[in-house]
Write an enzyme that holds these catalytic residues in place. Structure first.
Site, PDB file in Angstrom:
ATOM      1  N   HIS A  54      37.981  42.932  45.379  1.00 12.24           N
ATOM      2  CA  HIS A  54      39.329  42.442  45.669  1.00 12.24           C
ATOM      3  C   HIS A  54      39.871  41.650  44.483  1.00 12.24           C
ATOM      4  CE1 HIS A  54      42.523  40.515  48.232  1.00 12.24           C
ATOM      5  NE2 HIS A  54      42.376  39.575  47.301  1.00 12.24           N
ATOM      6  N   GLU A  55      39.051  40.746  43.945  1.00 12.43           N
ATOM      7  CA  GLU A  55      39.523  39.905  42.848  1.00 12.43           C
ATOM      8  C   GLU A  55      39.782  40.719  41.585  1.00 12.43           C
ATOM      9  OE1 GLU A  55      40.597  37.063  43.405  1.00 12.43           O
ATOM     10  OE2 GLU A  55      39.767  36.955  45.421  1.00 12.43           O
ATOM     11  N   HIS A  85      43.004  42.532  41.391  1.00 10.40           N
ATOM     12  CA  HIS A  85      44.189  41.792  40.954  1.00 10.40           C
ATOM     13  C   HIS A  85      44.442  42.028  39.466  1.00 10.40           C
ATOM     14  CE1 HIS A  85      45.334  39.641  44.529  1.00 10.40           C
ATOM     15  NE2 HIS A  85      44.124  39.145  44.697  1.00 10.40           N
TER      16      HIS A  85
END
Length: 632
Positions: free
Chosen positions: A429-430, A433
């Protein structure tokens, strides 16, 4: 430094409380600075492929023009009386589409939220385009003539005071840089790097405002604060760049310790394609015997500070990173295992995304770009067990050529505490980004997910990739998945609903975004829609068990990897700060470019199911439309 985006996994968890993560969010930033009142308003327009084909049929092409020249002609013909500059980040993607970005100017000064992106097809014609150019009255006089605006030091003081930033500017001096009206501040303390300021216009409420864009990196927030050039305690808008060998690890596809046991993996870069030509432990000039290489530098950071170069990393001259972990250990006791796991997960994701088109030219994170374009010297700095926070994670994304920075925290919601590095979904998820902020609007502009709905999609893309990667071979479209359940020790995970194709289990539709004011909630809606997209394509094309996709005529042959590729390609097409409708159209257009539109109906079936039907027109209010295209 230039513009960047800090993105986190969830709203803050109260210490000692296991039941209050993102499911009970307010607009408050998990890092304590609420930027929601300062977000830019949505202004982007997007011309999808069908409309573009009809619109530009009379556009004058020249066989002698390259794709940049063709794109430039389109902008000039669309806005013949406006001035703009070409951003130096154009490239041709792996799908054959050329991407060119432009920034509008007034009196030679950038209008920072006025962008035009043009996508050129293989045939040399305009494929799609988007823009947010300012079309109102321009300033009649050049502000640099009279210079009747505040100096940048006053703007720095204004940003610090208004936003209550932990920066001390008492001895600040503005030192001019090579770029016009750009300054670096010396004599401050509290920031991880020297603050900077640049004179720019912004468009707001139908007018242009001259501002100082003050950049401050304070760790968990990396802010661009647009301070009024005269009333320096007025902050118009804010962008946050931060939006979370042999290895014994949880193998790719295992989301967390509940799904399996650590296993030995040898030379994984041999199975992940051409994304790491120097292996994971070299950069073409140096070879490392620690968890560092061309793509990633992974280390602990117990102090939570900005220093990373000399922080602790596991070391093995034999490149044998084999360490123990069991669920009864405290995170500090298995930090070698955690750092190794973080290094493995981020490198594998880097290589997978490389195969989809997140390459050097597209702005990926690498020290050495090996002569393949783009800006190098920007591998991702990944901190395990970062002491600057708990119960969360974040990723800072500056423009291409500057290091991305991931901060992974421990979670105090279980005894013993749990380490987010061991939940692959959080790490993915990170890192996602970094993907979305480099691709949307081009690698030189990290401001293109700063509006509320666009920022929500940034969160949703992270959940989408995390969920797609953890699918198992025996899963079906009836299989549901949560987010952050293991790390948070929270049944049902940290989102309002699990990701499910069942409307009773997860009833979200686009209309639900209407009542939301926080990016993680909006992101859950977007990821919910993409979960339906994912399963529609898997039902059509199956699901490979291999880490890396097999390509046929440039397209992944299985549905899971095809979905991830189309979502990524869509990011490269859509305008700066897109909305859901424009993102939907961009994914449809990405399929048109990649497969000649073979999956249009499968895609639209998912979008229309969740309220983004073919006849949806974006307006002031979000009202569902469930229509399917007539040719489906």
């Amino acid at each position: 430094m230039h513009g960047l985006l800090l993105a986190g996994l969830a709203a803050a968890l109260p210490l000692g409380v296991a039941g209050l993560p993102a499911r009970q969010q307010s607009g408050l930033s998990p890092r304590g600075i609420d930027i929601n009142p300062y977000r830019f308003a949505s202004m982007a327009k997007y011309s999808e492929h069908k409309a573009t084909s009809q619109m530009v049929h009379s556009f004058s092409y020249s066989k002698d023009d390259d794709y940049v020249a063709t794109a430039t002609k389109l902008v000039k013909s669309t806005f013949p009386n406006m001035t703009f500059r070409t951003v130096k980040d154009h490239y041709i993607g792996t799908n054959g589409i050329g991407h060119v970005h432009f920034k509008q100017t007034a009196h030679g000064i950038d209008i920072d939220n006025a962008d035009f992106n043009v996508n050129i097809g293989r045939d040399g014609k305009v494929f799609t385009f988007g823009n947010s150019f300012y079309e109102g009255e321009m300033p009649k006089t050049n502000p640099l003539t009279k210079r009747d605006f505040a100096d940048p030091v006053k703007a720095l003081h204004g940003a610090i005071k208004t936003l209550k930033l932990p920066v001390k500017p008492q001895s600040a001096k503005a030192m001019p840089m090579k770029e016009a009206e750009t300054f670096m501040f010396e004599g401050t303390s509290g920031a991880l790097s020297e603050p900077m300021a640049k004179l720019v216009y912004i468009q707001k409420d139908g007018k242009l405002h001259l501002t100082w864009r003050v950049e401050t990196d304070v760790g968990d927030n990396w802010l661009l604060s647009y301070v009024d050039s005269k009333e320096t305690e007025t902050v118009h808008n804010v962008v946050d760049y931060v939006a979370s060998a042999d290895y014994k690890v949880f193998a790719w596809g295992l989301n967390d310790p509940t799904e399996g046991q650590p296993t030995m993996i040898k030379d994984p870069w041999n199975t992940t394609g051409s994304g790491s030509p120097f292996t994971w432990h070299g950069d073409g000039e140096m070879d490392y015997t620690v968890t560092r290489g061309n793509n990633i530098a992974a280390q602990d950071n117990p102090s939570g500070g900005g220093q990373w170069e000399n922080n602790y990393r596991p070391e093995s001259p034999e490149l044998s990173f084999v360490y123990e972990y069991n669920e009864q250990m405290e995170p500090e006791q298995y930090k070698d295992f955690a750092i190794t796991q973080l290094f493995y997960t981020t490198n594998t994701f880097h290589d997978l995304l490389y195969s989809f088109g997140f390459t050097e030219e597209a702005g990926n994170f690498q020290m050495n770009n090996n002569g393949k374009g783009g800006e190098g010297n920007d591998f991702a700095i990944c901190n395990a067990q970062d002491g600057s926070g708990t119960n969360n994670a974040n990723f800072a994304t500056p423009p291409d050529g500057q290091n991305g920075r991931m901060r992974m925290y421990t979670w105090t919601t279980a005894q013993p505490s749990r380490d987010g590095d061991l939940e692959a979904g959080i790490v993915i998820h990170e890192y996602a980004h970094g993907l979305s902020n480099r691709l949307c609007g081009g690698p030189a502009n990290s401001n293109c997910l700063s509006e509320l709905e666009a920022g929500g999609m940034g969160e949703g893309w992270g959940d989408f990739y995390a969920t797609a990667i953890r699918l198992k071979q025996d899963d079906t479209r009836e299989t549901d998945y949560t987010m952050g359940e293991w790390a948070a020790n929270m049944e049902g995970g940290i989102r309002e609903y699990p990701y499910s194709t069942n409307m009773q289990t997860n009833p979200y539709t686009y209309a639900d975004v209407e009542g939301m004011s926080e990016v993680h909630g909006i992101g859950t809606v977007w990821a919910t829609i993409l979960y339906d997209v994912l399963w529609n394509l898997i039902d059509e094309h199956g699901m490979s068990k291999n880490i890396m996709p097999k390509f046929v005529n440039g397209a992944p042959s299985d549905g899971r990897n095809l979905a991830m590729k189309l979502v990524l390609d869509g990011m490269t097409l859509m305008p700066c700060n897109p909305n859901f409708v424009q993102a939907r159209d961009a994914i449809i257009d990405a399929d048109q470019a990649l497969t000649n539109g073979q999956n249009k109906c499968a895609l639209m079936k998912a979008f229309s199911k969740r309220g983004l039907g073919s006849n949806y027109k974006h307006g002031k209010n979000r009202v569902n439309n469930f229509d399917m295209p007539a040719d489906c």
